[in-house]
Scaffold this active site. Structure first.
Site, PDB file in Angstrom:
ATOM      1  N   GLU A 195       0.814  -1.237   0.000  1.00 12.13           N
ATOM      2  CA  GLU A 195       0.000   0.000   0.000  1.00 12.13           C
ATOM      3  C   GLU A 195       0.841   1.278   0.000  1.00 12.13           C
ATOM      4  O   GLU A 195       0.589   2.199   0.781  1.00 12.13           O
ATOM      5  CB  GLU A 195      -0.961  -0.022   1.193  1.00 12.13           C
ATOM      6  CG  GLU A 195      -1.847  -1.256   1.194  1.00 12.13           C
ATOM      7  CD  GLU A 195      -2.767  -1.372   2.415  1.00 12.13           C
ATOM      8  OE1 GLU A 195      -2.759  -0.466   3.267  1.00 12.13           O
ATOM      9  OE2 GLU A 195      -3.485  -2.387   2.503  1.00 12.13           O
ATOM     10  N   GLU A 311      -6.273 -10.617  -1.394  1.00 12.21           N
ATOM     11  CA  GLU A 311      -7.098 -10.406  -0.182  1.00 12.21           C
ATOM     12  C   GLU A 311      -8.583 -10.327  -0.528  1.00 12.21           C
ATOM     13  O   GLU A 311      -9.327  -9.493   0.016  1.00 12.21           O
ATOM     14  CB  GLU A 311      -6.647  -9.117   0.537  1.00 12.21           C
ATOM     15  CG  GLU A 311      -5.166  -9.092   0.872  1.00 12.21           C
ATOM     16  CD  GLU A 311      -4.716  -7.845   1.651  1.00 12.21           C
ATOM     17  OE1 GLU A 311      -5.578  -7.123   2.175  1.00 12.21           O
ATOM     18  OE2 GLU A 311      -3.498  -7.619   1.725  1.00 12.21           O
TER      19      GLU A 311
HETATM   20  O1  9MR Z   1      -7.500  -8.064   8.618  1.00 21.13           O
HETATM   21  C1  9MR Z   1      -6.444  -7.365   9.248  1.00 21.13           C
HETATM   22  C2  9MR Z   1      -6.892  -6.864  10.613  1.00 21.13           C
HETATM   23  O2  9MR Z   1      -7.126  -7.944  11.479  1.00 21.13           O
HETATM   24  C3  9MR Z   1      -5.821  -5.933  11.193  1.00 21.13           C
HETATM   25  O3  9MR Z   1      -6.319  -5.322  12.374  1.00 21.13           O
HETATM   26  C4  9MR Z   1      -5.442  -4.837  10.190  1.00 21.13           C
HETATM   27  C5  9MR Z   1      -4.289  -3.984  10.691  1.00 21.13           C
HETATM   28  O4  9MR Z   1      -3.117  -4.743  10.840  1.00 21.13           O
HETATM   29  O5  9MR Z   1      -5.053  -5.422   8.967  1.00 21.13           O
HETATM   30  C6  9MR Z   1      -6.053  -6.199   8.356  1.00 21.13           C
HETATM   31  O6  9MR Z   1      -5.550  -6.727   7.149  1.00 21.13           O
HETATM   32  C7  9MR Z   1      -5.245  -5.747   6.127  1.00 21.13           C
HETATM   33  C8  9MR Z   1      -4.031  -6.255   5.374  1.00 21.13           C
HETATM   34  O7  9MR Z   1      -2.968  -6.502   6.254  1.00 21.13           O
HETATM   35  C9  9MR Z   1      -3.606  -5.258   4.301  1.00 21.13           C
HETATM   36  N1  9MR Z   1      -4.708  -4.942   3.425  1.00 21.13           N
HETATM   37  C10 9MR Z   1      -5.974  -4.563   4.062  1.00 21.13           C
HETATM   38  C11 9MR Z   1      -6.367  -5.625   5.097  1.00 21.13           C
HETATM   39  C12 9MR Z   1      -7.719  -5.292   5.725  1.00 21.13           C
HETATM   40  O8  9MR Z   1      -7.625  -4.065   6.414  1.00 21.13           O
END
Ligand code: 9MR
Length: 404
Positions: A195, A311
């Site tokens: 990102e 994802e």
């Molecule tokens: O699903 C993840 C959530 O449990 C965490 O709190 C969050 C922050 O670390 O990240 C979420 O996963 C993200 C992923 O790492 C990157 N792309 C977006 C995902 C959803 O927010």
């Protein structure tokens, strides 16, 4: 995909279990609700005697394991199919682990390989959860994606006060050498940088004003990829981002910036093997999927890169009706439209959903802003009771239709 700079404290907890309030408001009224109610009560009260929902995977819609599994259908069309895993649930929820084994050949840690969970203190690493996932994958002959090595979120609580312009490069390269080095030869692909593009930050190069950019400048991206190649030469090094899926102006601008970044990296001989398209998509969207993402994938292929859908899930907050069957149908249609748009391109090599069952999707988590707070999202191929939904069958059909 949250747009704020969330920094988790050192004692990091995954947040995808149902809270009591969410469970009560979930309206689990389908078959198995009582068993799930008991199981959830066990989790919520910390009760050691846990009742699991009865595994009834052969449903009215037919067999779904073995040759009928997602992974068998995917393999027939040169695809790997995977899911993001909450490592704690591998130990606490037998049905969760069983579905992973039955359906998927690729896993990625939803959180366990991020900086926050891995780095309780500047000079300490906590590898237990990440190690457990890699061990689970090895036992079950599954492949592993690594997620991630440089991101603006999930940084440890000590990061801001400890990392500065003088030591940032050392922190980044040491982290990558240690983490990617530990799993050398065991990771199929690493999300090296996650990102990095944020159009609304207004920079001419489209780069997000992340802590890494502020500390090291735009060069942090190349530094991270070079360190990752050195630490694990066999892993496919991936740039991963969201917000590129739709035929609308906002997504089109982001696609352009990302392609520009990938081209620049290739021109500068930065080691880069793949593009991750996160694929957090929506039901009830006014935009559609089409030429925009197809050209994006073709442009990536032209650079010699592979493409992973990393994802995938469907946010259904915009659906104006509550009926579960109607919603599940609409969600499955989004899976279908999306996968039928992107899977024909042979550059696409894997499809991962962000979770397995609606029971634990991040979209129902406490950090998520929800338009329908009284309705639990049904974003994933399996429902709260571990039953395959229409989205599951849509995925399988789309794999079958791929001509690769
Ligand atoms: O699903 C993840 C959530 O449990 C965490 O709190 C969050 C922050 O670390 O990240 C979420 O996963 C993200 C992923 O790492 C990157 N792309 C977006 C995902 C959803 O927010």
């Amino acid at each position: 995909m949250s747009k704020t700079n969330v920094r988790h404290p050192p004692h990091y907890k995954e947040n995808t279990l149902l809270t009591r309030r969410e469970f009560i408001s979930s309206g689990l009224q389908t078959t198995g609700a009582i068993a799930v109610a008991s199981a959830a009560t066990g989790i919520l009260t910390g009760c050691s005697h846990q009742v699991h929902a009865h595994p009834t995977l052969a449903t009215a819609s037919g067999e779904i394991t073995g040759k009928a599994s997602l992974k068998a259908h995917a393999a027939a069309h040169e695809l790997l199919v995977g899911a993001a895993v909450n490592t704690r649930l591998l130990r606490s929820d037998a049905n969760y682990a069983r579905i992973l084994r039955e359906q998927y050949d690729l896993v990625v840690a939803e959180n366990a390989m991020k900086w926050g969970p891995l780095r309780p203190a500047p000079d300490k690493y906590f590898f237990d959860e990440a190690d457990a996932l890699v061990a689970f994958a090895e036992q079950n002959k599954m492949k592993v994606r690594g997620h991630n090595l440089a991101w603006h979120e999930a940084l440890p609580g000590w990061f801001a006060a400890t990392v500065n312009k003088e030591n940032a490069q050392r922190f980044l390269t040491d982290h990558i050498a240690t983490v990617a080095g530990r799993y050398k030869g065991k990771i199929r692909s690493w999300d090296v940088v996650n990102e990095a593009i944020q159009v609304k930050d207004g920079r001419p190069d489209g780069l997000r004003k992340s802590p890494w950019l502020e500390l090291l400048g735009p060069g942090y991206i190349d530094i991270a990829f070079r360190a990752a190649r050195q630490a694990d030469p066999g892993a496919l090094l991936t740039y991963n981002d969201y917000g590129v899926e739709y035929d609308n102006d906002e997504d089109a601008r982001k696609r352009e910036f990302i392609l520009q970044l990938l081209r620049r990296m290739k021109a500068d001989n930065v080691p880069l093997d793949a593009l991750g398209i996160q694929s957090h998509i929506r039901a009830g969207s006014s935009s559609s999927f089409g030429k925009g993402i197809q050209d994006y994938i073709a442009g990536t292929r032209a650079l010699g890169l592979q493409v992973f859908l990393t994802e995938l899930d469907v946010n259904e907050d915009d659906l104006p009706y509550n009926d579960v069957a109607q919603r599940d149908h609409a969600i499955a249609e989004v899976y279908r439209n999306y996968l039928d748009t992107v899977l024909p391109d042979p550059a696409v090599k894997s499809v991962l959903t962000w979770g397995v069952t609606d029971r634990y999707t991040w979209l129902n988590g406490p950090t998520q802003k929800r338009k329908q707070p009284n309705r639990r999202q049904r974003a994933l191929p399996f429902d709260d009771n571990y039953q395959p939904k229409e989205a599951f069958f849509a995925m399988r059909d789309c794999f079958d239709r791929r001509s690769v």
